[in-house]
Design a protein around this motif. Structure first.
Motif, PDB file in Angstrom:
ATOM      1  N   VAL A 315       5.817 -24.432  -0.017  1.00  0.00           N
ATOM      2  CA  VAL A 315       7.224 -24.381   0.390  1.00  0.00           C
ATOM      3  C   VAL A 315       8.007 -23.432  -0.511  1.00  0.00           C
ATOM      4  O   VAL A 315       8.782 -22.590  -0.035  1.00  0.00           O
ATOM      5  CB  VAL A 315       7.841 -25.793   0.359  1.00  0.00           C
ATOM      6  N   ALA A 316       7.795 -23.553  -1.816  1.00  0.00           N
ATOM      7  CA  ALA A 316       8.515 -22.699  -2.767  1.00  0.00           C
ATOM      8  C   ALA A 316       8.178 -21.228  -2.563  1.00  0.00           C
ATOM      9  O   ALA A 316       9.055 -20.358  -2.669  1.00  0.00           O
ATOM     10  CB  ALA A 316       8.189 -23.120  -4.200  1.00  0.00           C
ATOM     11  N   GLN A 317       6.917 -20.927  -2.249  1.00  0.00           N
ATOM     12  CA  GLN A 317       6.513 -19.540  -2.019  1.00  0.00           C
ATOM     13  C   GLN A 317       7.211 -18.958  -0.790  1.00  0.00           C
ATOM     14  O   GLN A 317       7.681 -17.813  -0.801  1.00  0.00           O
ATOM     15  CB  GLN A 317       4.995 -19.455  -1.845  1.00  0.00           C
ATOM     16  N   ILE A 318       7.292 -19.740   0.276  1.00  0.00           N
ATOM     17  CA  ILE A 318       7.963 -19.277   1.495  1.00  0.00           C
ATOM     18  C   ILE A 318       9.442 -19.023   1.218  1.00  0.00           C
ATOM     19  O   ILE A 318      10.018 -18.021   1.668  1.00  0.00           O
ATOM     20  CB  ILE A 318       7.778 -20.300   2.627  1.00  0.00           C
ATOM     21  N   GLU A 319      10.069 -19.910   0.460  1.00  0.00           N
ATOM     22  CA  GLU A 319      11.488 -19.748   0.148  1.00  0.00           C
ATOM     23  C   GLU A 319      11.724 -18.581  -0.815  1.00  0.00           C
ATOM     24  O   GLU A 319      12.660 -17.806  -0.650  1.00  0.00           O
ATOM     25  CB  GLU A 319      12.030 -21.049  -0.452  1.00  0.00           C
ATOM     26  N   GLN A 320      10.867 -18.467  -1.824  1.00  0.00           N
ATOM     27  CA  GLN A 320      11.075 -17.449  -2.853  1.00  0.00           C
ATOM     28  C   GLN A 320      10.875 -16.031  -2.319  1.00  0.00           C
ATOM     29  O   GLN A 320      11.500 -15.092  -2.807  1.00  0.00           O
ATOM     30  CB  GLN A 320      10.115 -17.693  -4.027  1.00  0.00           C
ATOM     31  N   THR A 321      10.017 -15.883  -1.336  1.00  0.00           N
ATOM     32  CA  THR A 321       9.706 -14.544  -0.814  1.00  0.00           C
ATOM     33  C   THR A 321      10.519 -14.177   0.424  1.00  0.00           C
ATOM     34  O   THR A 321      10.308 -13.115   1.017  1.00  0.00           O
ATOM     35  CB  THR A 321       8.209 -14.444  -0.468  1.00  0.00           C
ATOM     36  N   ALA A 322      11.437 -15.041   0.834  1.00  0.00           N
ATOM     37  CA  ALA A 322      12.254 -14.765   2.018  1.00  0.00           C
ATOM     38  C   ALA A 322      13.183 -13.577   1.770  1.00  0.00           C
ATOM     39  O   ALA A 322      13.547 -13.270   0.630  1.00  0.00           O
ATOM     40  CB  ALA A 322      13.066 -16.005   2.394  1.00  0.00           C
ATOM     41  N   GLU A 323      13.555 -12.904   2.853  1.00  0.00           N
ATOM     42  CA  GLU A 323      14.475 -11.774   2.758  1.00  0.00           C
ATOM     43  C   GLU A 323      15.893 -12.316   2.652  1.00  0.00           C
ATOM     44  O   GLU A 323      16.415 -12.926   3.585  1.00  0.00           O
ATOM     45  CB  GLU A 323      14.341 -10.883   3.996  1.00  0.00           C
ATOM     46  N   ARG A 324      16.522 -12.070   1.516  1.00  0.00           N
ATOM     47  CA  ARG A 324      17.780 -12.730   1.202  1.00  0.00           C
ATOM     48  C   ARG A 324      19.000 -11.894   1.565  1.00  0.00           C
ATOM     49  O   ARG A 324      18.994 -10.671   1.431  1.00  0.00           O
ATOM     50  CB  ARG A 324      17.810 -13.085  -0.293  1.00  0.00           C
ATOM     51  N   SER A 325      20.038 -12.612   1.987  1.00  0.00           N
ATOM     52  CA  SER A 325      21.317 -11.961   2.242  1.00  0.00           C
ATOM     53  C   SER A 325      22.197 -12.030   1.009  1.00  0.00           C
ATOM     54  O   SER A 325      23.090 -11.204   0.821  1.00  0.00           O
ATOM     55  CB  SER A 325      22.019 -12.623   3.432  1.00  0.00           C
ATOM     56  N   ILE A 326      21.964 -13.032   0.173  1.00  0.00           N
ATOM     57  CA  ILE A 326      22.647 -13.153  -1.111  1.00  0.00           C
ATOM     58  C   ILE A 326      21.592 -13.526  -2.138  1.00  0.00           C
ATOM     59  O   ILE A 326      20.487 -13.960  -1.786  1.00  0.00           O
ATOM     60  CB  ILE A 326      23.762 -14.231  -1.086  1.00  0.00           C
ATOM     61  N   ASN A 327      21.910 -13.364  -3.386  1.00  0.00           N
ATOM     62  CA  ASN A 327      20.955 -13.708  -4.437  1.00  0.00           C
ATOM     63  C   ASN A 327      21.087 -15.185  -4.776  1.00  0.00           C
ATOM     64  O   ASN A 327      21.681 -15.567  -5.781  1.00  0.00           O
ATOM     65  CB  ASN A 327      21.178 -12.844  -5.681  1.00  0.00           C
TER      66      ASN A 327
END
Length: 415
Positions: A315-327
């Motif tokens: 779960v953390a890997q999927i969240e950490q590598t997501a394309e972010r709109s904000i930091n």
């Protein structure tokens, strides 16, 4: 006669009424109903396939995504309206022997899909919802269409827990989760929700906790009741440890119907999504129902590639590598829009939790110019030496000039 999705599912953004618990529920009644988070008008089976590659897959370099695994050996439970095992893209994906039906038989058995066909293994889907969900996860490649599942070698466990009447309740969903655990699911997808508050001590809360304790990745849709823009929790998505998925559009922004909340983990494509339907072919639909399995497919690939990783690390890997709109975390799209290829790059090891990206290092501050309020002895000596040198130069010029004038005067008198 072709199946047709119920009109109650036609508007993906108008599910508020379906999320309201029965007014006359007795104290012993299970919370519900559970709204299916998607399901537009779609006639099936389809005679023709959708030839092109759907836009969510156009963004993914599939050769790179599948260079190590396509999800073989990973069992994904789809707790939904059943999963059709006739569609050619799902025939080899569905493990009917592990399936189950947790809806109570209706008084008139002729109205019950599984009873009507003599099946209780969850492989009859008259709504089409669960079949679409399963296709996004594990549909096999097929000639004539560009659509394929994110984990096209994963195995689907079909579990029927809901229908077109939204008959699913928390107790049946809890039983469905326990069945998924018994059948060795590594990932569970739940594309349903209720806004009725549920505690971790509820039957469903305890079932989710058992799944997490068994090291299972639980993925759930955030819900389609986000038109009002208000933050609210939906369940089971809002339970701690569940990866809650919102819907994004082609611009990586929150789809207008997608429910926002502090519990949202990531977002995934949920607009104009192509997937399989019962019988044959594919159709297009909208909803967080179809965003969740996109993420569940990525989770299946991660579990196959990194079998020693724990569920919370996936779960953390999927969240950490997501394309972010904000930091950081956002209430609309969570940690960002899932990036399947980047998520599969876990060579650095699994993160324990998603965190904001580190700030770039600041350049060193420029050295301030030296400003002296008084002269140092060295500076005074240098100044006086400069003065002396300048005065000396002037005197030399004066003497030289005077000598020239005197010489010229003598020459004139001598004449």
């Amino acid at each position: 006669m072709p199946y047709r999705t119920p009109a109650v599912l036609a508007a993906a953004t108008a599910l508020t009424a379906l999320l309201t618990p029965p007014a006359a529920a007795s104290p012993a009644a299970a919370p519900g109903p559970y709204a299916l988070d998607g399901g537009g008008e779609c006639t099936f089976p389809m005679k023709k396939q959708i030839e092109g590659t759907p836009w969510p897959l156009q963004r993914v370099l599939l050769d790179e995504l599948w260079q190590d695994t396509k999800g073989a050996g990973i069992r994904v439970a789809v707790i939904d309206t059943g999963v059709d095992d006739i569609n050619p893209q799902l025939k080899k994906a569905v493990d009917a022997k592990s399936g189950a039906d947790f809806l109570k038989p209706l008084k008139d058995a002729s109205d019950d899909a599984n009873a009507k066909r003599g099946k209780t293994d969850g492989t009859v889907d008259e709504v089409g919802h669960g079949t679409k969900v399963a296709g996004i996860i594990a549909a096999r490649p097929r000639k004539g269409t560009g659509f394929v599942g994110l984990a096209p070698e994963a195995t689907i466990i079909p579990i029927r827990q809901n229908d077109e009447k939204n008959s699913g309740k928390s107790d049946t969903m809890a039983k469905a989760i326990d069945h998924a655990l018994a059948k060795k699911a590594r990932v569970i997808n739940i594309s349903q929700d209720t806004t009725q508050p549920l505690t971790q001590n509820s039957d469903l809360g305890k079932a989710v906790a058992r799944a997490l304790a068994a090291d299972v990745v639980v993925v759930a849709s955030a819900g389609n009741d986000g038109m009002d823009g208000k933050l609210k929790n939906t369940y089971p998505a809002a339970f701690p440890g569940v990866l809650a998925v919102a819907s994004s559009d082609r611009n990586n922004e929150r789809a207008v119907f997608s429910q926002s909340g502090t519990f949202v983990g990531v977002a995934a494509p949920g607009v104009d999504v192509v997937s399989t339907v019962p019988g044959n072919g594919q159709c297009v639909d909208n909803g967080t129902s179809f965003s969740a399995p996109y993420v569940a497919g990525v989770a299946a690939l991660l579990r196959a590639k990194y079998p020693k990783w724990k569920a919370h690390e996936v779960v953390a890997q999927i969240e950490q590598t997501a394309e972010r709109s904000i930091n950081g975390h956002d209430n609309h799209v969570g940690w960002g829009v899932v990036d399947p290829v980047r998520a599969l790059d876990g060579d650095a090891g699994p993160p324990q939790a998603a965190t904001p990206d580190p700030a770039p290092p600041r350049p060193p501050a420029p050295e301030p110019a030296h400003l002296a309020m008084t002269e140092t002895p060295q500076e005074r000596a240098e100044r006086l030496a400069t003065y002396a040198l300048g005065i000396g130069g002037v005197l030399v010029a004066v003497v030289a000039g005077s000598a020239t004038v005197i010489r010229d005067s003598r020459r004139k008198r001598a004449r």
